[in-house]
Design a protein around this motif. Structure first.
Motif, PDB file in Angstrom:
ATOM      1  N   UNK A 151       0.849  -1.196   0.000  1.00 12.21           N
ATOM      2  CA  UNK A 151       0.000   0.000   0.000  1.00 12.21           C
ATOM      3  C   UNK A 151       0.878   1.238   0.000  1.00 12.21           C
ATOM      4  N   UNK A 152       0.247   2.380  -0.243  1.00 12.10           N
ATOM      5  CA  UNK A 152       0.987   3.647  -0.181  1.00 12.10           C
ATOM      6  C   UNK A 152       1.555   3.862   1.218  1.00 12.10           C
ATOM      7  N   UNK A 153       0.791   3.519   2.243  1.00 17.20           N
ATOM      8  CA  UNK A 153       1.274   3.675   3.615  1.00 17.20           C
ATOM      9  C   UNK A 153       2.442   2.720   3.905  1.00 17.20           C
ATOM     10  N   UNK A 154       2.426   1.537   3.304  1.00 16.81           N
ATOM     11  CA  UNK A 154       3.557   0.631   3.472  1.00 16.81           C
ATOM     12  C   UNK A 154       4.832   1.246   2.926  1.00 16.81           C
ATOM     13  N   UNK A 155       4.703   1.921   1.793  1.00 14.84           N
ATOM     14  CA  UNK A 155       5.866   2.485   1.119  1.00 14.84           C
ATOM     15  C   UNK A 155       6.324   3.796   1.743  1.00 14.84           C
ATOM     16  N   UNK A 156       5.412   4.501   2.402  1.00 10.01           N
ATOM     17  CA  UNK A 156       5.754   5.755   3.074  1.00 10.01           C
ATOM     18  C   UNK A 156       5.119   5.783   4.465  1.00 10.01           C
ATOM     19  N   UNK A 157       5.684   5.053   5.413  1.00  6.75           N
ATOM     20  CA  UNK A 157       5.116   5.046   6.772  1.00  6.75           C
ATOM     21  C   UNK A 157       5.016   6.427   7.382  1.00  6.75           C
ATOM     22  N   UNK A 158       5.894   7.348   7.000  1.00  3.70           N
ATOM     23  CA  UNK A 158       5.834   8.701   7.554  1.00  3.70           C
ATOM     24  C   UNK A 158       4.529   9.383   7.167  1.00  3.70           C
ATOM     25  N   UNK A 159       3.985   9.050   6.007  1.00  5.83           N
ATOM     26  CA  UNK A 159       2.696   9.615   5.609  1.00  5.83           C
ATOM     27  C   UNK A 159       1.577   9.052   6.479  1.00  5.83           C
ATOM     28  N   UNK A 160       1.651   7.763   6.802  1.00 10.70           N
ATOM     29  CA  UNK A 160       0.662   7.183   7.720  1.00 10.70           C
ATOM     30  C   UNK A 160       0.695   7.908   9.062  1.00 10.70           C
ATOM     31  N   UNK A 161       1.895   8.159   9.551  1.00 13.10           N
ATOM     32  CA  UNK A 161       2.038   8.854  10.833  1.00 13.10           C
ATOM     33  C   UNK A 161       1.437  10.246  10.777  1.00 13.10           C
ATOM     34  N   UNK A 162       1.660  10.955   9.673  1.00 11.57           N
ATOM     35  CA  UNK A 162       1.115  12.310   9.523  1.00 11.57           C
ATOM     36  C   UNK A 162      -0.407  12.272   9.460  1.00 11.57           C
ATOM     37  N   UNK A 163      -0.952  11.277   8.778  1.00 12.44           N
ATOM     38  CA  UNK A 163      -2.411  11.153   8.691  1.00 12.44           C
ATOM     39  C   UNK A 163      -3.011  10.774  10.032  1.00 12.44           C
ATOM     40  N   UNK A 164      -2.319   9.927  10.786  1.00 10.91           N
ATOM     41  CA  UNK A 164      -2.794   9.565  12.121  1.00 10.91           C
ATOM     42  C   UNK A 164      -2.826  10.790  13.031  1.00 10.91           C
ATOM     43  N   UNK A 165      -1.787  11.612  12.941  1.00  9.99           N
ATOM     44  CA  UNK A 165      -1.726  12.815  13.762  1.00  9.99           C
ATOM     45  C   UNK A 165      -2.840  13.786  13.397  1.00  9.99           C
ATOM     46  N   UNK A 166      -3.103  13.915  12.104  1.00 11.04           N
ATOM     47  CA  UNK A 166      -4.177  14.803  11.669  1.00 11.04           C
ATOM     48  C   UNK A 166      -5.536  14.271  12.095  1.00 11.04           C
ATOM     49  N   UNK A 167      -5.719  12.941  12.017  1.00  8.05           N
ATOM     50  CA  UNK A 167      -7.005  12.340  12.389  1.00  8.05           C
ATOM     51  C   UNK A 167      -7.292  12.530  13.870  1.00  8.05           C
ATOM     52  N   UNK A 168      -6.248  12.539  14.692  1.00 12.96           N
ATOM     53  CA  UNK A 168      -6.441  12.696  16.131  1.00 12.96           C
ATOM     54  C   UNK A 168      -7.014  14.057  16.495  1.00 12.96           C
ATOM     55  N   UNK A 169      -6.897  15.011  15.582  1.00 12.26           N
ATOM     56  CA  UNK A 169      -7.394  16.360  15.836  1.00 12.26           C
ATOM     57  C   UNK A 169      -8.788  16.587  15.270  1.00 12.26           C
ATOM     58  N   UNK A 170      -9.340  15.561  14.593  1.00 14.91           N
ATOM     59  CA  UNK A 170     -10.652  15.709  13.966  1.00 14.91           C
ATOM     60  C   UNK A 170     -11.691  14.859  14.690  1.00 14.91           C
TER      61      UNK A 170
END
Length: 227
Positions: A103-122
């Motif tokens: 997956x895209x997140x597999x290839x760029x775990x840093x993007x998963x982390x950024x999305x997780x951080x953003x989701x925590x604020x929503x």
């Protein structure tokens, strides 16, 4: 002359090619710029792959140069497995270069982390969305940044979580070209992977990740070499 199908990256639409498409058409090429389905129930990577496959079938396209920018690299890779007989070449523009099961997140775990951080604020009901972010860090500024930000739309998280479908083994098919944007740090690993797997590697020197918008003339010159 070639038939180009241009697949945009995350949060964008077919409008992102408004500077690239006319220049390619002026050179005699046929160019299609579909917009992938926006956020909504059940929309994932497989949805977007199916849309590109349907477009190729609907227009009875053959000998296609299928181009994917950024996230679009996931989509064109999937479509390549679905319609190899209709595609002359896959072209990845500063994009993911996945293998089946990744997956895209597999290839760029840093993007998963950024999305997780953003989701925590929503609110929890919006946790399945990936809102647009980071266009400034991608090299946009001024009027271009305002234009893209005004049109960008959220994506389903499933687009980046869903693994690429396809055969478990065997060489990539159709053949691939990887175009690296020399001023972009985001997909250096993908370019190396592509080269290792036998893809042709071309470079737009000093171009940023959003080169389809910021450096379209030089990008079109390189795209012309892939046809």
């Amino acid at each position: 002359m070639a038939t180009f199908v241009l697949v945009h990256g995350s949060w964008l639409g077919g409008w992102a090619w408004k500077r690239v498409a006319p220049r390619l058409r002026a050179s005699g090429h046929t160019v299609l710029c579909p917009s992938l389905a926006p956020a909504g129930p059940g929309v994932g990577l497989s949805t977007h792959i199916a849309e590109i496959v349907a477009l190729i079938d609907r227009h009875d396209l053959i000998d296609v140069v299928l181009v994917g920018h950024s996230y679009g690299g996931m989509v064109v890779a999937g479509a390549g497995y679905e319609r190899p007989q209709r595609i002359r070449r896959l072209v990845h523009l500063d994009a993911y270069f996945p293998s089946p099961g990744q997956s895209a997140f597999d290839l760029q775990p840093v993007l998963r982390d950024a999305c997780d951080a953003a989701a925590a604020l929503r609110p929890e009901r919006e946790a399945w969305l990936i809102p647009p972010f980071g266009f400034g860090a991608m090299g946009l500024s001024g009027a271009d940044l305002e234009w893209v930000t005004s049109l960008a739309r959220p994506m389903n998280r499933a687009t980046h979580e869903e693994p690429l479908p396809g055969p478990a083994s065997g060489p990539p098919h159709p053949p691939a070209t990887y175009i690296r944007f020399g001023g972009s740090p985001f997909f250096a690993d993908a370019a190396e992977t592509a080269l290792r797997r036998g893809a042709r590697l071309l470079t737009v020197q000093d171009a940023g990740h959003m080169a389809p918008i910021t450096d379209h003339e030089r990008l079109c010159a390189v795209l012309g070499r892939t046809s």
